[in-house]
Design a protein around this motif. Structure first.
Motif, PDB file in Angstrom:
ATOM      1  N   ASP A   1       0.832  -1.199   0.000  1.00  9.67           N
ATOM      2  CA  ASP A   1       0.000   0.000   0.000  1.00  9.67           C
ATOM      3  C   ASP A   1       0.869   1.251   0.000  1.00  9.67           C
ATOM      4  N   PRO A   2       0.500   2.229  -0.793  1.00  9.05           N
ATOM      5  CA  PRO A   2       1.271   3.481  -0.804  1.00  9.05           C
ATOM      6  C   PRO A   2       1.149   4.191   0.538  1.00  9.05           C
ATOM      7  N   SER A   3       2.271   4.649   1.074  1.00 13.37           N
ATOM      8  CA  SER A   3       2.262   5.213   2.428  1.00 13.37           C
ATOM      9  C   SER A   3       2.258   6.741   2.475  1.00 13.37           C
ATOM     10  N   THR A   4       2.559   7.408   1.367  1.00 13.73           N
ATOM     11  CA  THR A   4       2.582   8.869   1.381  1.00 13.73           C
ATOM     12  C   THR A   4       1.513   9.424   0.442  1.00 13.73           C
ATOM     13  N   PHE A   5       1.178  10.686   0.651  1.00 12.31           N
ATOM     14  CA  PHE A   5       0.219  11.329  -0.237  1.00 12.31           C
ATOM     15  C   PHE A   5       0.699  11.244  -1.686  1.00 12.31           C
ATOM     16  N   GLY A   6       1.965  11.539  -1.918  1.00  6.22           N
ATOM     17  CA  GLY A   6       2.507  11.510  -3.276  1.00  6.22           C
ATOM     18  C   GLY A   6       2.391  10.142  -3.923  1.00  6.22           C
ATOM     19  N   GLU A   7       2.660   9.091  -3.155  1.00 10.70           N
ATOM     20  CA  GLU A   7       2.538   7.736  -3.688  1.00 10.70           C
ATOM     21  C   GLU A   7       1.081   7.404  -4.008  1.00 10.70           C
TER      22      GLU A   7
ATOM     23  N   PRO B   1      -3.768  21.958  -0.613  1.00 11.25           N
ATOM     24  CA  PRO B   1      -4.778  22.270   0.404  1.00 11.25           C
ATOM     25  C   PRO B   1      -5.953  21.291   0.319  1.00 11.25           C
ATOM     26  N   THR B   2      -6.720  21.249   1.383  1.00  6.97           N
ATOM     27  CA  THR B   2      -7.859  20.330   1.492  1.00  6.97           C
ATOM     28  C   THR B   2      -8.795  20.410   0.297  1.00  6.97           C
ATOM     29  N   GLU B   3      -9.151  21.608  -0.117  1.00  5.64           N
ATOM     30  CA  GLU B   3     -10.073  21.769  -1.245  1.00  5.64           C
ATOM     31  C   GLU B   3      -9.518  21.109  -2.511  1.00  5.64           C
ATOM     32  N   THR B   4      -8.235  21.241  -2.728  1.00  2.26           N
ATOM     33  CA  THR B   4      -7.611  20.651  -3.905  1.00  2.26           C
ATOM     34  C   THR B   4      -7.564  19.133  -3.798  1.00  2.26           C
ATOM     35  N   ILE B   5      -7.315  18.616  -2.601  1.00  9.56           N
ATOM     36  CA  ILE B   5      -7.343  17.161  -2.397  1.00  9.56           C
ATOM     37  C   ILE B   5      -8.724  16.626  -2.745  1.00  9.56           C
TER      38      ILE B   5
ATOM     39  N   PHE C   1      -4.921  10.575   3.480  1.00  8.49           N
ATOM     40  CA  PHE C   1      -4.306   9.922   4.643  1.00  8.49           C
ATOM     41  C   PHE C   1      -4.045   8.427   4.490  1.00  8.49           C
ATOM     42  N   GLY C   2      -4.557   7.821   3.424  1.00  9.12           N
ATOM     43  CA  GLY C   2      -4.448   6.377   3.284  1.00  9.12           C
ATOM     44  C   GLY C   2      -5.495   5.639   4.095  1.00  9.12           C
ATOM     45  N   ASP C   3      -6.529   6.351   4.552  1.00  7.26           N
ATOM     46  CA  ASP C   3      -7.588   5.754   5.361  1.00  7.26           C
ATOM     47  C   ASP C   3      -8.562   4.979   4.485  1.00  7.26           C
ATOM     48  N   GLY C   4      -8.848   3.745   4.864  1.00  7.68           N
ATOM     49  CA  GLY C   4      -9.848   2.959   4.160  1.00  7.68           C
ATOM     50  C   GLY C   4      -9.370   2.491   2.798  1.00  7.68           C
ATOM     51  N   ASP C   5     -10.341   2.159   1.963  1.00  8.15           N
ATOM     52  CA  ASP C   5     -10.065   1.663   0.622  1.00  8.15           C
ATOM     53  C   ASP C   5      -9.887   2.813  -0.357  1.00  8.15           C
ATOM     54  N   LEU C   6      -9.159   2.535  -1.426  1.00 10.60           N
ATOM     55  CA  LEU C   6      -8.955   3.515  -2.493  1.00 10.60           C
ATOM     56  C   LEU C   6     -10.293   4.052  -2.982  1.00 10.60           C
ATOM     57  N   ALA C   7     -11.191   3.159  -3.354  1.00 10.75           N
ATOM     58  CA  ALA C   7     -12.532   3.555  -3.785  1.00 10.75           C
ATOM     59  C   ALA C   7     -13.521   2.625  -3.102  1.00 10.75           C
ATOM     60  N   ALA C   8     -14.293   3.172  -2.209  1.00 15.42           N
ATOM     61  CA  ALA C   8     -15.261   2.364  -1.476  1.00 15.42           C
ATOM     62  C   ALA C   8     -16.427   2.003  -2.368  1.00 15.42           C
ATOM     63  N   SER C   9     -16.955   0.811  -2.175  1.00 13.20           N
ATOM     64  CA  SER C   9     -18.178   0.467  -2.888  1.00 13.20           C
ATOM     65  C   SER C   9     -19.331   0.905  -2.003  1.00 13.20           C
ATOM     66  N   ALA C  10     -20.088   1.833  -2.489  1.00 13.80           N
ATOM     67  CA  ALA C  10     -21.194   2.396  -1.728  1.00 13.80           C
ATOM     68  C   ALA C  10     -22.393   2.524  -2.633  1.00 13.80           C
TER      69      ALA C  10
ATOM     70  N   GLN D   1      -6.263  15.197  15.352  1.00 15.67           N
ATOM     71  CA  GLN D   1      -4.850  15.097  15.016  1.00 15.67           C
ATOM     72  C   GLN D   1      -4.519  15.716  13.666  1.00 15.67           C
ATOM     73  N   ARG D   2      -5.574  15.987  12.879  1.00 18.03           N
ATOM     74  CA  ARG D   2      -5.392  16.530  11.527  1.00 18.03           C
ATOM     75  C   ARG D   2      -6.244  17.780  11.353  1.00 18.03           C
ATOM     76  N   PRO D   3      -5.830  18.881  11.951  1.00 17.32           N
ATOM     77  CA  PRO D   3      -6.638  20.115  11.882  1.00 17.32           C
ATOM     78  C   PRO D   3      -6.942  20.528  10.460  1.00 17.32           C
ATOM     79  N   GLY D   4      -8.173  20.913  10.242  1.00 20.94           N
ATOM     80  CA  GLY D   4      -8.591  21.414   8.940  1.00 20.94           C
ATOM     81  C   GLY D   4      -8.997  20.326   7.971  1.00 20.94           C
ATOM     82  N   LEU D   5      -8.727  19.076   8.335  1.00 19.13           N
ATOM     83  CA  LEU D   5      -9.112  17.970   7.460  1.00 19.13           C
ATOM     84  C   LEU D   5      -9.952  16.999   8.248  1.00 19.13           C
ATOM     85  N   SER D   6     -10.915  16.411   7.591  1.00 21.43           N
ATOM     86  CA  SER D   6     -11.750  15.417   8.251  1.00 21.43           C
ATOM     87  C   SER D   6     -11.130  14.058   8.115  1.00 21.43           C
TER      88      SER D   6
END
Length: 105
Positions: free
Chosen positions: A1-7, A45-49, A65-74, A100-105
């Motif tokens: 799994d990619p560990s950084t935002f750039g990856e 910035p958050t908006e761009t992400i 953040f690498g949280d959860g799946d790349l694309a959730a099935s919903a 722990q991550r101000p400004g981002l959910s």
């Protein structure tokens, strides 16, 4: 799994079959900005992400953040035809606030 935002950004771009130039053009950004982010020199910035996640069809929380799946099935979101509620790129909707991550959910 990619560990950084750039990856993660690189994986998402490749998964969509886009070049840095094509992604930049679609979002009104510069290719240089995309390069800085994929190389880990800067984080947008958050908006761009959120915009990147939407365009790349990945979850914003995964991209940021690498949280959860790349694309959730919903289930489809009836208010946004063609988009699933979990994969529409909205950071605020995809994760609870994190002190722990101000400004981002």
């Amino acid at each position: 799994d990619p560990s950084t935002f750039g990856e993660r950004l690189t994986v998402a771009i490749e998964r969509r079959g886009l070049t840095h130039e094509a992604l930049a053009e679609r979002l009104g950004l510069t290719r240089g900005a995309i390069n800085h982010w994929t190389n880990g020199r800067r984080t947008p910035p958050t908006e761009t992400i959120e915009q990147l996640a939407h365009e790349l069809r990945v979850r914003a929380a995964w991209l940021a953040f690498g949280d959860g799946d790349l694309a959730a099935s919903a289930p489809p979101d009836p208010q946004r035809p063609g988009l699933s509620s979990a994969a529409d790129g909205d950071l605020a909707a995809s994760a609870p606030p994190d002190p722990q991550r101000p400004g981002l959910s």
